[in-house]
Design an enzyme around this catalytic site. Structure first.
Site, PDB file in Angstrom:
ATOM      1  N   GLY A 144       0.803  -1.215   0.000  1.00 17.48           N
ATOM      2  CA  GLY A 144       0.000   0.000   0.000  1.00 17.48           C
ATOM      3  C   GLY A 144       0.833   1.262   0.000  1.00 17.48           C
ATOM      4  O   GLY A 144       1.795   1.412  -0.754  1.00 17.48           O
ATOM      5  N   CYS A 145       0.461   2.198   0.886  1.00 16.78           N
ATOM      6  CA  CYS A 145       1.116   3.505   0.938  1.00 16.78           C
ATOM      7  C   CYS A 145       2.589   3.420   1.317  1.00 16.78           C
ATOM      8  O   CYS A 145       3.349   4.353   1.054  1.00 16.78           O
ATOM      9  CB  CYS A 145       0.380   4.414   1.917  1.00 16.78           C
ATOM     10  SG  CYS A 145      -1.289   4.868   1.375  1.00 16.78           S
ATOM     11  N   ALA A 146       3.005   2.348   1.951  1.00 19.38           N
ATOM     12  CA  ALA A 146       4.422   2.183   2.307  1.00 19.38           C
ATOM     13  C   ALA A 146       5.241   1.611   1.158  1.00 19.38           C
ATOM     14  O   ALA A 146       6.470   1.530   1.248  1.00 19.38           O
ATOM     15  CB  ALA A 146       4.552   1.270   3.527  1.00 19.38           C
ATOM     16  N   LEU A 163       4.093   5.158   5.636  1.00 14.90           N
ATOM     17  CA  LEU A 163       3.360   4.236   6.495  1.00 14.90           C
ATOM     18  C   LEU A 163       2.354   3.471   5.650  1.00 14.90           C
ATOM     19  O   LEU A 163       1.786   4.017   4.699  1.00 14.90           O
ATOM     20  CB  LEU A 163       2.626   5.007   7.599  1.00 14.90           C
ATOM     21  CG  LEU A 163       3.495   5.950   8.441  1.00 14.90           C
ATOM     22  CD1 LEU A 163       2.616   6.778   9.373  1.00 14.90           C
ATOM     23  CD2 LEU A 163       4.516   5.165   9.244  1.00 14.90           C
TER      24      LEU A 163
END
Length: 366
Positions: free
Chosen positions: A143-145, A348
């Site tokens: 995902g965002c990481a 994160l």
């Protein structure tokens, strides 16, 4: 230390202003919430002005099967991935001359917004003249990481193979995961926040013969990385896979989790490298949203100026998941830096997890 030699981003073709997407959400969600006007403030308060998508607004007005959306993901992600690779290897801002794609030793391909086997890096290699022996390293589910994690894995590859040239390619088409019949608040927040984006970074090991093609005299190198997983936090962020496709999982507690959890994590990492906050010239933060950026500032005790580039990317593009931190990096790399400047890259993502990279601008190569 491995160098970040070039970074490029590619914006999908359909740009939508935030007020237009808010009107779409009002029409879609008004029957489900009596307090819809109060809830719609997430669109105006999120400091996002526009976002880019791979499909036009009219596409969202009809229902689409999981297969239809995933087929479109494969088609567009393959096309956009090839485009951003060409931009990265032909970026005259960062390179003295173009780099042939056949010189790339490995592709680290990052994406979490669709499913494909073979992974999309194989499909991209069929569009561009890669060496058939190029290593393929697909990363899914971060995902965002994912953008920062891809950079960390690229750093490790270049440490193991100092003459290597690595591409980190991040492609996310979050719009294609939109669930028209999901009336949850998580889906409403996701509708206000997420967008499509594509980015690529070129990393080179210390002994790469192509380092001479780097245009910037002072360029960022990666000194160290740290991955951290919060135990038993799967419900904080991610996807719920259902018959209709990927449904966003987005906890309202994320800002509070960041405030309590991030600072000790960052301090541990910086202390292991004998660095403190005051020595950081740059903070390359994934802009998960306005509240996330505010939590960075409050938790780490930094100035708002340290996240100004991240705020600008959020304003112009929204949260594009994994590529977003590379959009921030691209803008920061265009700024003038002094030899020895330190930077911290942070993102994160699901797990709940963080990925941290310590950068230092160095002028060893000219």
């Amino acid at each position: 230390m491995p160098s970040i030699v070039s970074v490029s981003s590619f914006n999908p073709p359909h740009s939508l202003k935030q007020d237009l997407t808010m009107e779409f959400a009002r029409e879609l969600f008004s029957e489900s919430y009596q307090d819809i006007e109060r809830l719609l403030t997430v669109f105006s308060n999120g400091q996002i002005e526009e976002r880019q998508f791979g499909v036009p607004l009219e596409w969202f007005k009809d229902e689409h099967s999981f297969q239809e959306r995933n087929d479109l993901y494969i088609e567009l992600a393959t096309q956009y991935g090839a485009e951003v690779i060409k931009l990265c290897l032909e970026n005259s801002y960062f390179l003295k001359e173009n780099i042939n794609v056949s010189a790339i030793d490995a592709i680290i391909f990052v994406s979490s917004s669709g499913i494909a086997t073979p992974s999309l890096d194989a499909r991209i290699m069929n569009l561009l003249p890669f060496c058939p022996h190029t290593k393929r390293i697909p990363l899914w589910g971060l995902g965002c990481a994912g953008g920062a994690a891809g950079m960390s894995r690229g750093y490790e590859y270049c440490k193991a193979y100092p003459d290597a040239n690595i591409l980190v390619v991040c492609v996310e088409l979050c719009s294609l995961t939109f669930q028209r019949n999901d009336r949850s608040k998580s889906n409403l927040i996701g509708t206000s926040l997420f967008a499509d984006g594509v980015a690529s970074a070129l990393l080179m090991g210390d002994e790469s013969p192509l380092l001479s093609k780097a245009k910037q005299v002072v360029q960022p190198t990666i000194l160290a990385t740290q991955s951290t997983l919060m135990p038993n936090s799967e419900d904080v962020m991610g996807w719920a896979l259902k018959d209709s496709g990927l449904h966003v999982v987005f906890s309202r507690d994320i800002p509070n989790i960041i405030k309590k959890w991030l600072r000790p994590n960052v301090e541990e990492f910086l202390q292991s490298q004998d660095i403190n906050f005051s020595q950081l010239a740059e903070f390359i933060a994934h802009p998960g949203g306005k509240k996330v950026l505010d939590s960075y500032v409050e938790s780490l005790g930094i100035t708002g100026e340290m996240v100004s580039t991240s705020q600008q990317i959020l304003k112009k593009h929204g949260n594009m998941s994994s590529p977003t931190v590379l959009y921030v990096l691209e803008e920061i790399m265009k700024k003038k830096h002094n030899n020895g400047d330190f930077g911290l890259m942070a993102a994160l993502g699901p797990g709940f997890s963080s990925e941290l990279l310590l950068l230092q601008w160095k002028g060893d190569y000219q």
